[in-house]
Design a protein around this motif. Structure first.
Motif, PDB file in Angstrom:
ATOM      1  N   ALA A  14      -0.213   2.023  -2.298  1.00 56.98           N
ATOM      2  CA  ALA A  14      -0.095   1.520  -0.926  1.00 56.98           C
ATOM      3  C   ALA A  14      -0.398   0.032  -0.885  1.00 56.98           C
ATOM      4  O   ALA A  14       0.277  -0.738  -0.179  1.00 56.98           O
ATOM      5  CB  ALA A  14      -1.040   2.289  -0.004  1.00 56.98           C
ATOM      6  N   CYS A  15      -1.386  -0.400  -1.654  1.00 56.99           N
ATOM      7  CA  CYS A  15      -1.725  -1.833  -1.709  1.00 56.99           C
ATOM      8  C   CYS A  15      -0.575  -2.640  -2.309  1.00 56.99           C
ATOM      9  O   CYS A  15      -0.262  -3.745  -1.839  1.00 56.99           O
ATOM     10  CB  CYS A  15      -2.991  -2.041  -2.530  1.00 56.99           C
ATOM     11  SG  CYS A  15      -4.496  -1.429  -1.740  1.00 56.99           S
ATOM     12  N   PHE A  16       0.051  -2.106  -3.363  1.00 56.18           N
ATOM     13  CA  PHE A  16       1.183  -2.800  -3.977  1.00 56.18           C
ATOM     14  C   PHE A  16       2.353  -2.919  -2.991  1.00 56.18           C
ATOM     15  O   PHE A  16       3.039  -3.941  -2.948  1.00 56.18           O
ATOM     16  CB  PHE A  16       1.640  -2.070  -5.237  1.00 56.18           C
ATOM     17  CG  PHE A  16       0.823  -2.409  -6.447  1.00 56.18           C
ATOM     18  CD1 PHE A  16       0.820  -3.699  -6.958  1.00 56.18           C
ATOM     19  CD2 PHE A  16       0.051  -1.447  -7.074  1.00 56.18           C
ATOM     20  CE1 PHE A  16       0.063  -4.028  -8.080  1.00 56.18           C
ATOM     21  CE2 PHE A  16      -0.713  -1.755  -8.188  1.00 56.18           C
ATOM     22  CZ  PHE A  16      -0.710  -3.050  -8.697  1.00 56.18           C
ATOM     23  N   ILE A  17       2.558  -1.871  -2.204  1.00 55.10           N
ATOM     24  CA  ILE A  17       3.631  -1.909  -1.206  1.00 55.10           C
ATOM     25  C   ILE A  17       3.337  -2.976  -0.148  1.00 55.10           C
ATOM     26  O   ILE A  17       4.224  -3.743   0.238  1.00 55.10           O
ATOM     27  CB  ILE A  17       3.813  -0.525  -0.554  1.00 55.10           C
ATOM     28  CG1 ILE A  17       4.464   0.440  -1.556  1.00 55.10           C
ATOM     29  CG2 ILE A  17       4.659  -0.615   0.714  1.00 55.10           C
ATOM     30  CD1 ILE A  17       4.544   1.869  -1.078  1.00 55.10           C
ATOM     31  N   VAL A  18       2.090  -3.033   0.317  1.00 53.60           N
ATOM     32  CA  VAL A  18       1.705  -4.047   1.298  1.00 53.60           C
ATOM     33  C   VAL A  18       1.897  -5.443   0.714  1.00 53.60           C
ATOM     34  O   VAL A  18       2.429  -6.350   1.380  1.00 53.60           O
ATOM     35  CB  VAL A  18       0.240  -3.843   1.742  1.00 53.60           C
ATOM     36  CG1 VAL A  18      -0.240  -5.032   2.579  1.00 53.60           C
ATOM     37  CG2 VAL A  18       0.100  -2.548   2.541  1.00 53.60           C
ATOM     38  N   LEU A  19       1.469  -5.630  -0.543  1.00 52.42           N
ATOM     39  CA  LEU A  19       1.631  -6.929  -1.194  1.00 52.42           C
ATOM     40  C   LEU A  19       3.110  -7.294  -1.324  1.00 52.42           C
ATOM     41  O   LEU A  19       3.511  -8.429  -1.043  1.00 52.42           O
ATOM     42  CB  LEU A  19       0.970  -6.902  -2.571  1.00 52.42           C
ATOM     43  CG  LEU A  19       1.089  -8.187  -3.413  1.00 52.42           C
ATOM     44  CD1 LEU A  19       0.425  -9.362  -2.691  1.00 52.42           C
ATOM     45  CD2 LEU A  19       0.463  -7.976  -4.790  1.00 52.42           C
ATOM     46  N   TRP A  20       3.914  -6.322  -1.745  1.00 61.53           N
ATOM     47  CA  TRP A  20       5.361  -6.558  -1.892  1.00 61.53           C
ATOM     48  C   TRP A  20       6.005  -6.935  -0.562  1.00 61.53           C
ATOM     49  O   TRP A  20       6.809  -7.864  -0.480  1.00 61.53           O
ATOM     50  CB  TRP A  20       6.020  -5.304  -2.464  1.00 61.53           C
ATOM     51  CG  TRP A  20       7.519  -5.357  -2.467  1.00 61.53           C
ATOM     52  CD1 TRP A  20       8.319  -6.205  -3.188  1.00 61.53           C
ATOM     53  CD2 TRP A  20       8.406  -4.547  -1.697  1.00 61.53           C
ATOM     54  NE1 TRP A  20       9.647  -5.957  -2.924  1.00 61.53           N
ATOM     55  CE2 TRP A  20       9.730  -4.939  -2.013  1.00 61.53           C
ATOM     56  CE3 TRP A  20       8.216  -3.509  -0.790  1.00 61.53           C
ATOM     57  CZ2 TRP A  20      10.839  -4.342  -1.430  1.00 61.53           C
ATOM     58  CZ3 TRP A  20       9.317  -2.903  -0.225  1.00 61.53           C
ATOM     59  CH2 TRP A  20      10.625  -3.325  -0.532  1.00 61.53           C
ATOM     60  N   LEU A  21       5.619  -6.230   0.519  1.00 60.38           N
ATOM     61  CA  LEU A  21       6.174  -6.529   1.843  1.00 60.38           C
ATOM     62  C   LEU A  21       5.740  -7.915   2.318  1.00 60.38           C
ATOM     63  O   LEU A  21       6.522  -8.634   2.960  1.00 60.38           O
ATOM     64  CB  LEU A  21       5.742  -5.462   2.846  1.00 60.38           C
ATOM     65  CG  LEU A  21       6.360  -4.066   2.663  1.00 60.38           C
ATOM     66  CD1 LEU A  21       5.736  -3.069   3.634  1.00 60.38           C
ATOM     67  CD2 LEU A  21       7.868  -4.110   2.862  1.00 60.38           C
ATOM     68  N   ILE A  64       7.323 -13.518   3.333  1.00 59.66           N
ATOM     69  CA  ILE A  64       7.162 -14.964   3.090  1.00 59.66           C
ATOM     70  C   ILE A  64       8.443 -15.555   2.502  1.00 59.66           C
ATOM     71  O   ILE A  64       8.893 -16.634   2.895  1.00 59.66           O
ATOM     72  CB  ILE A  64       5.974 -15.207   2.142  1.00 59.66           C
ATOM     73  CG1 ILE A  64       4.674 -14.811   2.836  1.00 59.66           C
ATOM     74  CG2 ILE A  64       5.927 -16.677   1.703  1.00 59.66           C
ATOM     75  CD1 ILE A  64       3.470 -14.796   1.916  1.00 59.66           C
ATOM     76  N   TYR A  65       9.041 -14.841   1.549  1.00 62.85           N
ATOM     77  CA  TYR A  65      10.259 -15.319   0.896  1.00 62.85           C
ATOM     78  C   TYR A  65      11.394 -15.472   1.895  1.00 62.85           C
ATOM     79  O   TYR A  65      12.105 -16.488   1.916  1.00 62.85           O
ATOM     80  CB  TYR A  65      10.663 -14.357  -0.215  1.00 62.85           C
ATOM     81  CG  TYR A  65      11.961 -14.734  -0.893  1.00 62.85           C
ATOM     82  CD1 TYR A  65      12.011 -15.767  -1.839  1.00 62.85           C
ATOM     83  CD2 TYR A  65      13.134 -14.055  -0.597  1.00 62.85           C
ATOM     84  CE1 TYR A  65      13.187 -16.122  -2.449  1.00 62.85           C
ATOM     85  CE2 TYR A  65      14.339 -14.403  -1.202  1.00 62.85           C
ATOM     86  CZ  TYR A  65      14.371 -15.429  -2.130  1.00 62.85           C
ATOM     87  OH  TYR A  65      15.540 -15.770  -2.737  1.00 62.85           O
ATOM     88  N   ILE A  66      11.554 -14.461   2.775  1.00 64.39           N
ATOM     89  CA  ILE A  66      12.616 -14.526   3.778  1.00 64.39           C
ATOM     90  C   ILE A  66      12.419 -15.684   4.732  1.00 64.39           C
ATOM     91  O   ILE A  66      13.353 -16.408   5.076  1.00 64.39           O
ATOM     92  CB  ILE A  66      12.702 -13.181   4.550  1.00 64.39           C
ATOM     93  CG1 ILE A  66      13.185 -12.062   3.618  1.00 64.39           C
ATOM     94  CG2 ILE A  66      13.624 -13.307   5.761  1.00 64.39           C
ATOM     95  CD1 ILE A  66      13.121 -10.674   4.241  1.00 64.39           C
TER      96      ILE A  66
END
Length: 492
Positions: A477-484, A489-491
């Motif tokens: 879940a933490c990795f998903i939050v980090l990825w999102l 930010i990238y967008i």
């Protein structure tokens, strides 16, 4: 579908989910009650944060409706108590909802149904986990896993990945039902098969875990004494009279094989540590009956006072004293730094800073006091230290007469399963119970009356995967939050 209809569906879904938490016979509804919310989110791909906020706000308002009893019981002016209680309920529901939807603020639909299902499910359990981290306002009371504790086989996998994993499975089942209605013209029965398989596979795994749980040690008899003192009675009754009532109930219900007697949170007055007459009476009773009495009481140490737990031995000595570490904000301490002339409570408790085990004739006991039982990692810490059984002392007399008693009790059932330890749950007004390592309620008291429970328990020194590693399901879940976050930010 317009926004207003989405909000109405979310509110209805929250209402049904809350009723499954409040009414014991409706617990099974949680397996489908959230699917309308997920249907709207997946099909229309909009207003996700607003929909989930409305769902959780209604869910918390209704499932925590018992909070209205607190103000009514606390204030002498009934109408003032009702007003304060309503405000308190709204504030708690709003805070919990805001904390819950924090991870959803960065969610964007991916247009891949199974990807969205996994992301939303992990964000949901991340939101539930966050509700237990925001000290001093941590309140992980309303987790979905607590609703299904009656299904003993289904909750057994909590001994591996904890209660949040059970929540995760409930979410997946609800998502599958939602997909059935979204794709109903495209052989959508496959989603119902998925939902059924999730339930059956986890239930089969639970049966295997139950069969593998063994009671290797000898049975030990314990007696739980439920005094049933109301708030007014407790503070207006002489300490000698309170002790006499507990000792009489104990004497009347002692079994010849009883080695341990347990009294609830703050059952005895602080005088039990300071007053020689009270100490003598308690010690003489323990010596005469050759029993150990584990009890809750207030403990004074200089200018500080603690919500404490200790045992009185037959040799007329006290055990180590455990001081409650997780206090109830506003109920037991003031979470704000204020001037001395601004006080929310007149006699605040001081927080303890150490988990200890209390040695008894039946084994080493880990202790949790009331509010602490809703924090899984706190109870698991005791098990990791070597506790052979868990004792939870509670006084819920100020919460209400029914709903919160059963809701609080559900946490003890999950703590037993997560750690594969017997949990001895002794309360002032109920539900007092002995819960097996598999989460089966062996014996329990009636609520809101003086009552006792006498039954056997089996101690063990097993360490479960969950006890050792905790909520590792939060890692993906933490990795998903980090990825999102990085994606957002990238967008931008």
């Amino acid at each position: 579908m317009n926004k207003n209809k989405c909000i109405c569906i979310a509110a209805l879904s929250g209402l049904i989910s809350a009723l499954s938490f409040n009414i014991n016979c409706l617990w099974f509804a949680i397996f489908f009650s959230i699917s309308p919310v997920f249907y709207v989110i997946l099909k229309y791909k909009c207003h996700t944060k607003l929909i989930l906020f409305n769902f959780t706000f209604i869910f918390y308002c209704i499932s925590d409706i018992w909070i209205l009893s607190i103000g009514v019981n606390y204030f002498e002016n009934k109408y003032l108590g009702i007003i304060i209680s309503v405000i308190l309920l709204l504030i708690i529901s709003i805070l919990l909802s805001i904390i819950f939807i924090l991870p959803f603020t960065i969610y964007k639909n991916t247009n891949y149904i199974f990807t969205d299902i996994l992301i939303l499910s992990f964000l949901y359990i991340f939101g539930e986990w966050l509700q237990g981290q925001f000290v001093p306002f941590a309140f992980p009371w309303n987790r979905l896993c607590n609703i299904v504790v009656k299904d003993i086989k289904f909750i057994q996998t909590a001994s591996i990945l904890g209660g949040l994993f059970i929540t995760f499975l409930i979410l997946l089942i609800n998502f599958m039902i939602a997909c059935f209605f979204i794709y109903k013209k495209k052989k959508s029965y496959i989603f119902l098969i998925f939902a059924l398989n999730i339930y059956l596979l986890n239930t089969i795994a639970g049966e295997i875990i139950i069969q593998g749980t063994q009671n290797n040690n000898e049975a030990e008899n314990v007696l739980l004494v439920q005094g049933n003192f109301s708030k007014k009675e407790k503070w207006n009754t002489a300490p000698e009279d309170i002790l006499d009532k507990y000792l009489k109930l104990t004497d009347k219900n002692l079994d010849n094989n009883t080695k341990l007697v347990i009294y609830p949170e703050t059952a005895l007055s602080r005088g039990i540590f300071e007053n020689n007459l009270l100490k003598q009476k308690l010690f003489e009773f323990c010596n005469e009956k050759n029993i150990t009495i584990l009890f809750g009481a207030q403990y004074n140490k200089g200018e500080y006072q603690y919500n404490a737990c200790a045992a009185a031995y037959p040799n007329k000595q006290y055990s180590k004293i455990y001081f409650k570490q997780i206090l109830v904000p506003f109920g037991e301490y003031n979470p704000f730094f204020t001037e001395s002339n601004i006080q929310f409570i007149s006699n605040p408790f001081t927080k303890g800073d150490e988990s200890i085990l209390i040695e008894t004739e039946i084994g080493k006991l880990g202790c949790g006091i009331c509010f602490e039982s809703i924090f899984p990692d706190h109870i698991s810490k005791n098990s990791a230290l070597g506790a052979e059984a868990i004792v939870i002392l509670t006084n819920d007399s100020w919460l209400g007469r029914k709903i919160p008693l059963y809701q609080h009790h559900s946490h003890s059932i999950l703590r037993a399963v997560e750690n594969k330890k017997y949990v001895i749950n002794c309360t002032n007004t109920g539900v007092s119970s002995v819960i097996s390592a598999n989460g089966e309620v062996i014996e329990k008291t009636n609520i809101n009356c003086s009552d006792t429970v006498s039954t056997d328990i089996y101690t063990n020194s097993n360490i479960t995967f969950y006890t050792k590693y905790g909520d590792i399901i939060i890692i993906p879940a933490c990795f998903i939050v980090l990825w999102l976050c990085l994606k957002t930010i990238y967008i931008k």
